[in-house]
Design a protein around this motif. Structure first.
Motif, PDB file in Angstrom:
ATOM      1  N   LEU A 331       0.822  -1.205   0.000  1.00  0.00           N
ATOM      2  CA  LEU A 331       0.000   0.000   0.000  1.00  0.00           C
ATOM      3  C   LEU A 331       0.858   1.259   0.000  1.00  0.00           C
ATOM      4  O   LEU A 331       0.575   2.225  -0.731  1.00  0.00           O
ATOM      5  N   SER A 332       1.927   1.270   0.796  1.00  0.00           N
ATOM      6  CA  SER A 332       2.777   2.464   0.866  1.00  0.00           C
ATOM      7  C   SER A 332       3.572   2.658  -0.419  1.00  0.00           C
ATOM      8  O   SER A 332       3.758   3.801  -0.859  1.00  0.00           O
ATOM      9  N   VAL A 333       4.030   1.571  -1.047  1.00  0.00           N
ATOM     10  CA  VAL A 333       4.726   1.697  -2.333  1.00  0.00           C
ATOM     11  C   VAL A 333       3.787   2.264  -3.382  1.00  0.00           C
ATOM     12  O   VAL A 333       4.166   3.121  -4.187  1.00  0.00           O
ATOM     13  N   TRP A 334       2.546   1.796  -3.385  1.00  0.00           N
ATOM     14  CA  TRP A 334       1.575   2.351  -4.339  1.00  0.00           C
ATOM     15  C   TRP A 334       1.315   3.830  -4.063  1.00  0.00           C
ATOM     16  O   TRP A 334       1.294   4.641  -4.988  1.00  0.00           O
ATOM     17  N   LEU A 335       1.169   4.186  -2.789  1.00  0.00           N
ATOM     18  CA  LEU A 335       0.776   5.537  -2.432  1.00  0.00           C
ATOM     19  C   LEU A 335       1.847   6.565  -2.758  1.00  0.00           C
ATOM     20  O   LEU A 335       1.544   7.636  -3.315  1.00  0.00           O
ATOM     21  N   VAL A 336       3.102   6.286  -2.426  1.00  0.00           N
ATOM     22  CA  VAL A 336       4.147   7.306  -2.574  1.00  0.00           C
ATOM     23  C   VAL A 336       5.055   7.074  -3.773  1.00  0.00           C
ATOM     24  O   VAL A 336       5.835   7.960  -4.134  1.00  0.00           O
ATOM     25  N   HIS A 337       4.943   5.929  -4.417  1.00  0.00           N
ATOM     26  CA  HIS A 337       5.952   5.557  -5.410  1.00  0.00           C
ATOM     27  C   HIS A 337       5.338   5.132  -6.748  1.00  0.00           C
ATOM     28  O   HIS A 337       5.490   5.811  -7.765  1.00  0.00           O
ATOM     29  N   ALA A 338       4.611   4.033  -6.743  1.00  0.00           N
ATOM     30  CA  ALA A 338       4.218   3.410  -8.002  1.00  0.00           C
ATOM     31  C   ALA A 338       3.061   4.114  -8.703  1.00  0.00           C
ATOM     32  O   ALA A 338       2.998   4.131  -9.940  1.00  0.00           O
ATOM     33  N   ARG A 339       2.132   4.712  -7.968  1.00  0.00           N
ATOM     34  CA  ARG A 339       0.922   5.237  -8.590  1.00  0.00           C
ATOM     35  C   ARG A 339       1.191   6.392  -9.555  1.00  0.00           C
ATOM     36  O   ARG A 339       0.366   6.689 -10.425  1.00  0.00           O
ATOM     37  N   HIS A 340       2.343   7.022  -9.427  1.00  0.00           N
ATOM     38  CA  HIS A 340       2.661   8.138 -10.310  1.00  0.00           C
ATOM     39  C   HIS A 340       2.898   7.689 -11.749  1.00  0.00           C
ATOM     40  O   HIS A 340       2.941   8.519 -12.663  1.00  0.00           O
ATOM     41  N   HIS A 341       3.064   6.391 -11.956  1.00  0.00           N
ATOM     42  CA  HIS A 341       3.297   5.875 -13.309  1.00  0.00           C
ATOM     43  C   HIS A 341       2.239   4.852 -13.710  1.00  0.00           C
ATOM     44  O   HIS A 341       2.461   4.069 -14.635  1.00  0.00           O
ATOM     45  N   LYS A 342       1.099   4.864 -13.014  1.00  0.00           N
ATOM     46  CA  LYS A 342       0.007   3.960 -13.370  1.00  0.00           C
ATOM     47  C   LYS A 342      -0.981   4.680 -14.277  1.00  0.00           C
ATOM     48  O   LYS A 342      -1.236   5.869 -14.110  1.00  0.00           O
ATOM     49  N   ARG A 343      -1.536   3.932 -15.226  1.00  0.00           N
ATOM     50  CA  ARG A 343      -2.505   4.490 -16.166  1.00  0.00           C
ATOM     51  C   ARG A 343      -3.745   3.608 -16.175  1.00  0.00           C
ATOM     52  O   ARG A 343      -3.641   2.405 -16.398  1.00  0.00           O
ATOM     53  N   GLY A 344      -4.902   4.207 -15.916  1.00  0.00           N
ATOM     54  CA  GLY A 344      -6.138   3.448 -15.949  1.00  0.00           C
ATOM     55  C   GLY A 344      -6.477   2.833 -14.603  1.00  0.00           C
ATOM     56  O   GLY A 344      -5.599   2.577 -13.772  1.00  0.00           O
ATOM     57  N   LEU A 345      -7.767   2.598 -14.386  1.00  0.00           N
ATOM     58  CA  LEU A 345      -8.239   2.079 -13.104  1.00  0.00           C
ATOM     59  C   LEU A 345      -7.662   0.709 -12.757  1.00  0.00           C
ATOM     60  O   LEU A 345      -7.269   0.488 -11.601  1.00  0.00           O
ATOM     61  N   PRO A 346      -7.578  -0.248 -13.683  1.00  0.00           N
ATOM     62  CA  PRO A 346      -7.012  -1.565 -13.313  1.00  0.00           C
ATOM     63  C   PRO A 346      -5.589  -1.471 -12.759  1.00  0.00           C
ATOM     64  O   PRO A 346      -5.261  -2.130 -11.767  1.00  0.00           O
ATOM     65  N   GLN A 347      -4.732  -0.667 -13.396  1.00  0.00           N
ATOM     66  CA  GLN A 347      -3.366  -0.533 -12.892  1.00  0.00           C
ATOM     67  C   GLN A 347      -3.343   0.123 -11.516  1.00  0.00           C
ATOM     68  O   GLN A 347      -2.561  -0.269 -10.646  1.00  0.00           O
ATOM     69  N   HIS A 348      -4.187   1.127 -11.315  1.00  0.00           N
ATOM     70  CA  HIS A 348      -4.202   1.819 -10.034  1.00  0.00           C
ATOM     71  C   HIS A 348      -4.726   0.926  -8.903  1.00  0.00           C
ATOM     72  O   HIS A 348      -4.319   1.085  -7.749  1.00  0.00           O
ATOM     73  N   LEU A 349      -5.615   0.021  -9.212  1.00  0.00           N
ATOM     74  CA  LEU A 349      -6.228  -0.806  -8.174  1.00  0.00           C
ATOM     75  C   LEU A 349      -5.417  -2.058  -7.836  1.00  0.00           C
ATOM     76  O   LEU A 349      -5.673  -2.688  -6.809  1.00  0.00           O
TER      77      LEU A 349
END
Length: 405
Positions: A331-349
């Motif tokens: 969750l923390s990697v997604w929040l501060v790191h990975a989500r900045h390079h995600k595109r579209g709802l499936p990748q973000h979720l």
């Protein structure tokens, strides 16, 4: 042949001026790697104390102490890393002062057990004093070599770091029940120092260099997790020969660590670090990333000890000691790191949903670690599949746009 970075000028003493943010071939130095390696000792000490507390059925004491001491370890590393990214002269004086900081790290590491067991922060504070005296001297050296806004920024850093060191006297002088509150207040004050110091002018930290430094520390923390888990399994096998019961834990732990590595390094995060606001939010968020990564190893040790009867905790609690930090890492990697390079709802979720699924693995009892590792591995597969599909769709749209109408 690949182009090699130009050699840096050598000398006993060089003017400490800022390095350029657009400097090419800006990578971690051997001295920085040595600095990080010494931090492994402190991380290992904090993890070991967390294991003891959880295995004894004292999760409140263990988690609170771990959060406080890991902050001290992490923040000392942060202070050096960002300064070095902006002002690393790599001359003799800089190297000697950095070695003094390393000595402070080792004093801090030696004080972790006492701080954990008896709330005696004397050695931890003393280690910080050694590191802080060295760091303040570096900022004063930078102030002496610069002028204008850059000089004022360096002086603000020197003053802020010095005042914070005085503020931490509260953990030595106040009663034990007040120390967690002192920690909370001082942690916020510490993190406010860089924000306030750079209001008049940002330092010249290098995006690619900072991203690489954080990535290398992630690898070091994951490496400590591997080492802790290996020692736990080895000692359990030597004493109990319970290999059939330990193999699922070992396999699940390995899958979790491999997945953690893959998830973290899936994005070119340096492209996101374009301003102080973005970089500070990203950098501060790594307290959770690093802390949860190291806690996974501690959780695996607890799961091993519970399986072999050395930890007197319920199987559910032992399972949670692995799944909770693993889910927090995702969750923390997604929040501060990975989500900045995600595109579209499936990748973000993908990562948030997987974090919930890992938490659900807690109820699998002694197979929780293995099941959590399988879920984490499936997360990697889904992430790679979605990223590949997204890249193909983007390329197809580009080709269609290039075709004549």
């Amino acid at each position: 042949m690949s182009e090699q970075p130009p050699p840096r000028p050598s000398g006993v003493l060089r003017r400490m001026t800022a390095r350029g943010r657009d400097e090419e071939h800006r990578t971690a130095t051997p001295l920085e790697l040595l600095f990080d390696l010494c931090f492994v000792v402190a991380v290992a000490q904090a993890g070991r104390q967390l294991v003891h507390a959880l295995a004894e059925g004292r999760p409140g004491h263990g988690v609170t102490g771990y959060l406080m001491l890991f902050f001290a370890i992490w923040w000392a590393w942060v202070n050096f890393t960002w300064f070095a990214s902006a002002y690393d002269t790599d001359d003799v004086l800089y190297r000697v002062v950095t070695l003094v900081q390393i000595a402070g790290v080792l004093i801090l590491a030696a004080g972790v057990p006492r701080a954990f067991a008896d709330s005696d922060f004397t050695l931890v504070w003393s280690g910080y004093l050694v590191m802080r005296l060295a760091l303040v001297s570096q900022w004063l050296r930078a102030a002496h070599a610069t002028e204008g806004a850059e000089r004022r920024t360096a002086l603000r850093y020197a003053a802020g770091v010095s005042l914070c060191q005085v503020g931490w006297l509260g953990v030595l002088l106040l009663p034990d029940h007040a120390k967690p509150w002192v920690f909370l207040v001082m942690a916020f004050v510490e993190m406010a120092v860089p924000v306030c110091a750079e209001l008049g002018g940002p330092t010249a930290w290098h995006p690619h260099h900072v991203a690489e430094r954080y990535g290398l520390f992630t690898i070091i923390v994951l490496g400590e997790t591997v080492a802790a888990a290996t020692v736990a399994v080895q000692s359990a096998v030597d004493e109990h020969e319970a290999l059939d019961e330990l193999l699922p834990i070992a396999a699940g732990g390995l899958l979790l660590i491999f997945a953690a590595y893959w998830i973290y390094f899936a994005v070119p995060i340096h492209l996101h670090l374009v301003s102080n606001r973005q970089a500070f939010a990203w950098g501060y968020g790594h307290y959770l990333v690093f802390g949860s990564a190291a806690a996974i190893g501690a959780g695996i040790e607890v799961a091993v000890e519970e399986t072999t009867g050395k930890a007197h905790v319920p199987a559910l609690a032992a399972a949670a000691s692995v799944t909770v930090p693993a889910a927090l890492f995702m969750l923390s990697v997604w929040l501060v790191h990975a989500r900045h390079h995600k595109r579209g709802l499936p990748q973000h979720l993908t990562l948030p949903v997987s974090a919930v699924a890992v938490l659900a693995c807690t109820f699998a009892g002694r197979f929780a670690t293995l099941l959590a590792g399988v879920v984490a591995s499936a997360t990697v597969v889904v992430g790679v599949t979605l990223s590949t599909r997204g890249a193909r769709e983007s390329a197809a749209r580009v080709r269609q746009g290039a075709e004549p109408g």
